[in-house]
Design a protein around this motif. Structure first.
Motif: not given
Length: 569
Positions: A505-521
């Motif tokens: 779950v930690n690594w899946f959450s890591c992937w979700v954040v790393s994938y979406t963070f640039n779009f949020l910025l």
């Protein structure tokens, strides 16, 4: 009746003699008259109450100095050894560049006691314990090296191998895919081959990944190497905190497990600094060093005593416990607690995916999974991966900002190691999350000033303060808290299944954040950090209301309290 000051002096003298001489007054030997565990504990409490009465109400001489000096010496030795490992990495770098240096690592693999028992429930600090923890956190250092590799070498690799931005992005993200695969299998693997065996397997995967990267001639071999690294990292991120928690005494467990976070930061910083002066292939060779060191040293450290008890090797469990605590330490009470808890587990079904949904495990699993998710959704992965872009957008030098982040993480992680066992898990977690919240607000306000042209000159400085402040707050507590809780409150019979799920779950959450963070910025820089501030505020409330305090309690006590195994047995 003697005056109060004489009674206090007599109490101090009596307590010190009892500690130093292992007097029967506070002896940990179990009574031989058939007394139960509860009667024995009551017997021990009465004896310590007599010592306090003789010394006055505020007497704490038998414990304060011994406890503080032991903890400081223990963590100081581990940090020195961690520095020695980083020194070996630096020396390897210089040797590969044509310079000759000597190896600073000494031999710590012996049983000499370097501390003394401070009070009932605490245990000696031995060189065997220090060396075992050092070997374990070599895996954490290897993870930090793998995680920090891609940032300083991006331009050089793209130029040498003619990679596009998309190809390099795929290369960087493959570690997350591999880590998720390794994480979901890590619990079962460590239950099957043992904690040492799991660490050895992870070393093989990480070393194979580095070799594939070092000799790469194209994008496909880079991706394969990064994927192999990820599998090893996923295994090591679960196994290291579990192993450390199972071999350390309760008075040192929090800080010892938190050294995992310190070594991850040290590995990232090492890659950042070395990557600025040497080529990407040589940097890859340096990254292999911690995995090789750990693989070679695993033969000289014991298996986890609790794992040995779990698989029915009780005599070996006691021998290992004696080896770790010191030959002159009475480990009968600790060994009896482990044996009693393990026997209670025999009447409980073994861990499987369906067992996790039973009501008795709901609390511990909820705490661990939520901390794993919050530890990523609070922005840590996104800020780490896109720090350069954040600094550049704010008008701050990305190189200055990245180096500042790398430098500042180390002292804050060191502080976390020393204070985790003194202040407790919940206070440190709340302080850390509150600091992350405040840092995100500062960063968000800096982007508000920039976007509205109110004070463009102040924006770069506020962003630098906010991001660096976030790094300090994160490594101080919330960065290592999820893995500390995973090691402490998940029951032994489901630790493999639940631990693998939590790490996945930690690594899946890591992937979700790393994938979406640039779009949020791209959507809104200020809005992104205001959202992160809100998430961190929720983390503070969650820790305050839900997370248990585990300071000063044995693993068996905590796991029994959240599941009540012995009541069922």
């Amino acid at each position: 009746m003697p005056p109060p000051y004489r009674r206090r002096r007599a109490g101090k003298l009596l307590a010190l003699i009892a500690v130093c001489r292992n007097s029967p007054l506070i002896s940990r030997r179990r009574p031989t008259n058939g007394a139960t565990n509860q009667q024995f504990q009551h017997h021990m409490d009465n004896k310590w109450r007599r010592i306090r009465l003789l010394g006055g109400e505020n007497h704490n001489a038998p414990t304060l100095f011994d406890e503080m000096s032991q903890s400081f010496l223990f963590y100081f030795l581990l940090i020195i050894m961690a520095g020695a490992e980083a020194g070996v990495t630096g020396i390897t770098s210089r040797l590969l560049r044509g310079k000759q240096d000597s190896d600073p690592i000494g031999d710590y693999a012996n049983d000499d006691v370097v501390g003394a028992v401070s009070r009932p429930g605490d245990s000696s600090i031995t060189a065997a314990l220090v060396f075992s923890i050092f070997v374990a956190v070599c895996g954490s250092f290897a993870y930090g090296c793998a995680g920090g590799y891609t940032s300083p070498v991006q331009e050089e690799i793209m130029s040498d191998l003619s990679l596009s931005t998309a190809e390099y992005s795929l290369f960087g993200s493959m570690i997350t895919v591999g880590a998720f695969t390794g994480a979901i299998s890590s619990g079962k693997l460590s239950d099957f081959v043992g904690r040492k065996g799991a660490m050895a397997i992870s070393d093989i995967f990480i070393a194979a990944g580095w070799i594939s990267i070092v000799f790469s001639q194209g994008a496909w071999s880079l991706d394969i190497g990064r994927l192999l690294q990820g599998v090893g990292v996923g295994i090591i991120l679960y196994t290291v905190p579990i192993y450390i928690a199972e071999i350390t005494p309760k008075n040192l467990r929090g800080g010892s497990v938190f050294i995992n976070q310190l070594m991850i930061c040290l590995g990232i910083s090492t890659m950042f600094f070395c990557g600025t002066v040497i080529s990407w292939r040589v940097l890859g060779l340096i990254g292999i060093a911690p995995s090789v060191v750990q693989f070679l040293c695993l033969s000289f450290i014991p298996e986890s005593p609790r794992y040995l008890a779990k698989i029915g090797r009780a005599e070996e469990c006691e021998a290992v416990l004696q080896h770790l605590r010191g030959e002159n330490v009475n480990i009968s009470l600790e060994a009896a607690d482990i044996e009693e808890y393990t026997n209670a587990l025999e009447s409980i079904p073994r861990g499987n995916a369906f067992l996790l949904f039973q009501r008795q495990y709901a609390y511990s699993l909820t705490v661990v999974l939520c901390l794993m998710i919050f530890g990523q959704l609070n922005g840590s992965t996104g800020i780490l991966y896109y720090a350069s872009e954040i600094f550049e957008y704010a008008g701050c030098s990305s190189s200055i900002g990245s180096v500042a982040m790398a430098i500042i993480q180390l002292p804050s992680a060191v502080v976390g190691v020393f204070v985790m066992d003194k202040s407790g898990r919940r206070p440190m977690g709340m302080i850390s999350a509150a600091g992350c919240c405040f840092a995100c607000i500062i960063t968000a306000l800096s982007f508000v000033l920039k976007d509205n042209q109110w004070s463009k000159s102040a924006s770069p400085y506020l962003v630098l303060i906010g991001i660096v402040g976030y790094s300090v707050a994160y490594t101080l507590g919330i960065g290592g808290l999820p893995f500390l809780m995973m090691a402490e409150i998940i029951p032994l019979n489901i630790k493999g299944t639940a631990g693998g799920l939590a790490t996945g779950v930690n690594w899946f959450s890591c992937w979700v954040v790393s994938y979406t963070f640039n779009f949020l910025l791209d959507w809104s820089s200020s809005g992104t950090f205001f959202i992160l501030a809100g998430v961190n505020a929720l983390v503070v409330l969650f820790i305050a209301k839900v997370v248990p305090e585990t300071k000063g309690r044995t693993l068996e006590e905590m796991q029994e309290s959240v599941t009540n195994f012995r009541g069922q047995a």
